[in-house]
Design an enzyme around this catalytic site. Structure first.
Site, PDB file in Angstrom:
ATOM      1  N   PRO A 180      -6.951  32.774  -0.695  1.00 50.15           N
ATOM      2  CA  PRO A 180      -6.201  33.581  -1.664  1.00 50.15           C
ATOM      3  C   PRO A 180      -4.745  33.742  -1.262  1.00 50.15           C
ATOM      4  CG  PRO A 180      -8.309  34.595  -1.159  1.00 50.15           C
ATOM      5  CD  PRO A 180      -8.111  33.491  -0.166  1.00 50.15           C
TER       6      PRO A 180
ATOM      7  N   GLU B 155     -17.302  26.038  -2.960  1.00 50.69           N
ATOM      8  CA  GLU B 155     -15.925  25.758  -2.548  1.00 50.69           C
ATOM      9  C   GLU B 155     -15.011  26.924  -2.907  1.00 50.69           C
ATOM     10  OE1 GLU B 155     -14.229  21.826  -3.380  1.00 50.69           O
ATOM     11  OE2 GLU B 155     -12.541  22.867  -4.355  1.00 50.69           O
TER      12      GLU B 155
ATOM     13  N   PHE C 171     -10.794  28.547  -2.148  1.00 49.60           N
ATOM     14  CA  PHE C 171      -9.452  28.299  -1.624  1.00 49.60           C
ATOM     15  C   PHE C 171      -8.908  29.580  -1.013  1.00 49.60           C
ATOM     16  CE2 PHE C 171      -8.905  29.244  -6.181  1.00 49.60           C
ATOM     17  CZ  PHE C 171      -8.012  30.307  -6.136  1.00 49.60           C
TER      18      PHE C 171
ATOM     19  N   ASP D 282     -11.597   0.426  -7.663  1.00 53.62           N
ATOM     20  CA  ASP D 282     -11.862   1.758  -7.143  1.00 53.62           C
ATOM     21  C   ASP D 282     -13.081   1.748  -6.226  1.00 53.62           C
ATOM     22  OD1 ASP D 282     -11.064   4.741  -7.629  1.00 53.62           O
ATOM     23  OD2 ASP D 282     -13.242   4.723  -7.768  1.00 53.62           O
TER      24      ASP D 282
ATOM     25  N   ARG E   8      -7.080  12.379   1.317  1.00 54.24           N
ATOM     26  CA  ARG E   8      -5.738  11.821   1.441  1.00 54.24           C
ATOM     27  C   ARG E   8      -4.670  12.864   1.176  1.00 54.24           C
ATOM     28  NH1 ARG E   8      -3.112   7.733  -2.914  1.00 54.24           N
ATOM     29  NH2 ARG E   8      -3.018   9.713  -4.010  1.00 54.24           N
ATOM     30  N   GLY E   9      -4.817  13.620   0.079  1.00 57.43           N
ATOM     31  CA  GLY E   9      -3.744  14.513  -0.352  1.00 57.43           C
ATOM     32  C   GLY E   9      -2.775  13.752  -1.236  1.00 57.43           C
TER      33      GLY E   9
ATOM     34  N   LYS F 210     -13.586   3.344   2.531  1.00 59.23           N
ATOM     35  CA  LYS F 210     -13.496   4.710   3.056  1.00 59.23           C
ATOM     36  C   LYS F 210     -14.841   5.147   3.643  1.00 59.23           C
ATOM     37  CE  LYS F 210     -12.752   7.842  -0.094  1.00 59.23           C
ATOM     38  NZ  LYS F 210     -12.049   8.703  -1.077  1.00 59.23           N
TER      39      LYS F 210
ATOM     40  N   TRP G 284      -7.715  22.829   1.563  1.00 55.68           N
ATOM     41  CA  TRP G 284      -6.532  22.640   2.407  1.00 55.68           C
ATOM     42  C   TRP G 284      -5.426  22.098   1.516  1.00 55.68           C
ATOM     43  CZ3 TRP G 284      -6.003  23.182   7.816  1.00 55.68           C
ATOM     44  CH2 TRP G 284      -4.889  22.588   8.394  1.00 55.68           C
TER      45      TRP G 284
END
Length: 602
Positions: free
Chosen positions: A23, A19, A21, A168, A110-111, A175, A53
């Site tokens: 830069p 993974e 991200f 949970d 979800r974010g 989901k 993201w």
């Protein structure tokens, strides 16, 4: 390109995914792509590379651009996609762009929680279409059929919004049943707890492949901060190993690689999972060490081109460096190697490249990890509910000043340690010597968000100021950063001396400084036996301006906790749009009072 589930079925033995991200700087992007090439061209390439993201689509363009360049390398991409606080047409745009790039794998997240309606005096023009990740999963399935292989996030320990473990698991199964194909978990350090969670998932009828998320510990401060943000439980045995070495980044990094190796070995032996997902934080050495320790890859020899590039970068940085005379003399003889706590620069150690030790926004701007210390991204590092409870509702400058003052004083009468939108951890112990000065600044509406006292040759073992290997000495210059109106910027600019470096900028991008273009300031450095001088804190115009973007976004994010048109939102929006961020560095590190004397008498 095939679906990830097809790749997993075809995998001959354990697999791993990586993974990254996007830069924050162009040089960082160039260097990240170089790292991805090395990872994917080695003896054990990852099954796929995932690209994160930002919440609300904050990194949408950069994420898609990075994904496009990784696709050009011939690498399978898993594009992360958050959905809340993001218009539906932006989700459509991202999915269409992904299809155009030939990306078949999406990690649907979800974010940030949707903004509660009670914070809006008038309803938004378009209500949130997505409330939860399962809404996004169903939407992708409805709009794109089976084109995408869809992943979802799993939580080996309950999500912070969940009421219980059972609650949970119920929502997690919902989901998965919405149309998910695979599961990537959040980080964890309790392998036994993870194994129990996987068995509960299987007993509940969750059948999708589960890929455990492994985040190697890179340094103690980033580890502590991430654990604090996520609520991830950490076994006492790990903490007992970390605390004695917490100030030595090299030792912590080595321990983190060993720990992750042990965790992955146990996970593979359990038979519950087939592969793992490494959260790299855009760093290379730890993950490379782990896959080599596991026997999944042969040790990589650096190419001559990589050797030459590192030498050129290391030796080309002397001309604009603002440091002590003795340090400059030493660096002129040996060449500059600017990464915090790395080994000396020579061919056998080229893998220890100059940005392997994360220091957030204080690392080299060419680092792929620049500006990121924990992978959490920019903005407020807590939920809306917790933010409102911790920071109240400021309606005037006295309220803001009181919030910053309570944080500096670390008021023991409060039920939990005070925080601010700019800091979720308590003030460091070394700041105790400058607390009176910080209080004076905040009393006159200089809202401080970063600072350090000067240090002249403290032992690296010193419990307050020490860091790095034993037997060394550390130095640092006084530094302070704050928000003020333009009138204060103009006053400071008129009185600042050449012994003080000043940077100032506002949200619109207007910039002022008293330094030469390209000047670089080493603010913290250490001298250790058998090593080059190590500079762990560097401040210059490029890094300051990149941090400025995030800093003003924090004011805006804070304001959005309150209703449109309210006193609180208007106050915070005014600061975000009209005030300036100022950074001051005093170069006389032998005079502990020099910077504070200037600020209190000018």
């Amino acid at each position: 390109m095939p679906h990830l589930t097809e790749l997993i079925q075809a995998a001959n033995g354990p697999f791993h995914t990586l993974e990254f991200f996007p830069p924050r700087t162009e040089p960082g992007l160039v260097n990240l792509l170089d790292r991805i090439r090395r990872f994917t061209s080695g003896s054990a390439p990852p099954l796929a590379v995932s690209i994160t993201w930002g919440a609300g689509g904050s990194t949408a363009e950069r994420s898609l651009d990075l994904a496009a360049q990784v696709v050009e390398l011939g690498v399978e991409v898993i594009l992360h996609l958050t959905c809340t606080n993001m218009p539906r047409d932006k989700v459509d745009m991202a999915l269409t762009r992904a299809r155009g790039l030939g990306i078949h794998n999406i990690l649907a997240l979800r974010g940030d929680p949707p903004r509660p309606e009670e914070y809006a005096l008038t309803p938004p023009s378009e209500p949130d279409f997505f409330q939860h990740a399962d809404d996004l999963v169903r939407y992708i399935r409805a709009e794109h059929g089976d084109y995408f292989c869809i992943g979802v996030a799993g939580y080996p320990t309950p999500h912070q919004d969940s009421q219980s473990m059972e609650d949970d698991l119920k929502w997690f199964k919902l989901k998965c049943d919405a149309g998910a194909d695979f599961i990537v978990t959040q980080l964890f350090y309790d392998v036994h707890g993870f194994e129990s969670w996987v068995r509960r998932c299987r007993d509940a009828g969750i059948t999708q492949p589960i890929i455990p998320g492994i985040m190697p510990i890179q340094n103690f401060s980033s580890f502590r901060r991430l654990v604090n943000l996520t609520g991830c439980p950490v076994p006492n045995s790990i903490l007992s190993h970390l605390y004695p070495i917490k100030t030595d980044d090299a030792a912590v990094k080595q321990y983190g690689a060993r720990l992750a190796t042990q965790m992955v070995s146990r996970l593979m032996a359990s038979g519950l999972v087939q592969g793992v997902h490494f959260c790299t934080l855009n760093l290379e050495k730890s993950v490379r060490t782990i896959v080599e320790n596991l026997g999944w890859a042969a040790p990589a020899a650096p190419s001559p081109e990589h050797h030459n590039r590192v030498i050129e970068e290391a030796t080309g940085q002397l001309s604009n460096l603002s440091i002590s005379p003795s340090e400059a003399s030493h660096l002129a003889q040996i060449g500059l190697h600017r990464s915090p706590q790395t080994k000396p620069l020579n061919p056998p150690n080229l893998e220890d490249s100059w940005d392997e030790y994360p220091n957030g926004r204080f690392t080299d701007v060419r680092s792929p990890a620049y500006g990121e210390i924990d992978g959490w991204g920019s903005g407020i590092k807590t939920t809306s509910a917790r933010a409102l409870e911790a920071w109240g509702t400021p309606t005037c400058h006295n309220d803001i000043g009181n919030l910053f003052t309570a944080y500096i004083n670390n008021d023991p009468s409060l039920p939990s340690p005070p925080t601010t939108p700019f800091s979720d951890l308590p003030l460091s112990a070394e700041s105790s010597s400058i607390i009176p000065h910080l209080l004076k600044l905040n009393a006159k509406r200089y809202y401080t968000v970063g600072s350090q006292p000067s240090v002249d040759a403290a032992a690296s073992e010193d419990p307050i100021h020490g860091w790095g290997p034993r037997g060394g000495y550390v130095f640092q210059k006084s530094f302070v950063e704050f928000f003020v109106p333009l009138s204060e910027v103009q006053r400071l600019e008129a009185s600042v001396s050449k012994r003080i470096t000043m940077y100032a900028a506002n949200k619109k991008g207007e910039f002022r400084t008293n330094t030469e273009p390209g000047a670089v300031n080493a603010v913290t450095w250490g001298v250790f036996p058998g090593q080059e001088i190590v500079q762990s804190t560097i401040i210059e115009a490029t890094s300051f301006m990149a941090w400025k973007e995030e800093a003003f976004d924090i004011w805006t994010d804070w304001s959005m906790l309150y209703p449109r048109g309210s006193e609180a939102r208007n106050l915070l929006d005014t600061i975000a749009s009209e005030w300036w961020l100022v950074s001051l560095i005093h170069h006389d590190y032998k005079d502990a009072a020099a910077l504070w004397r200037f600020l209190e008498t000018e």
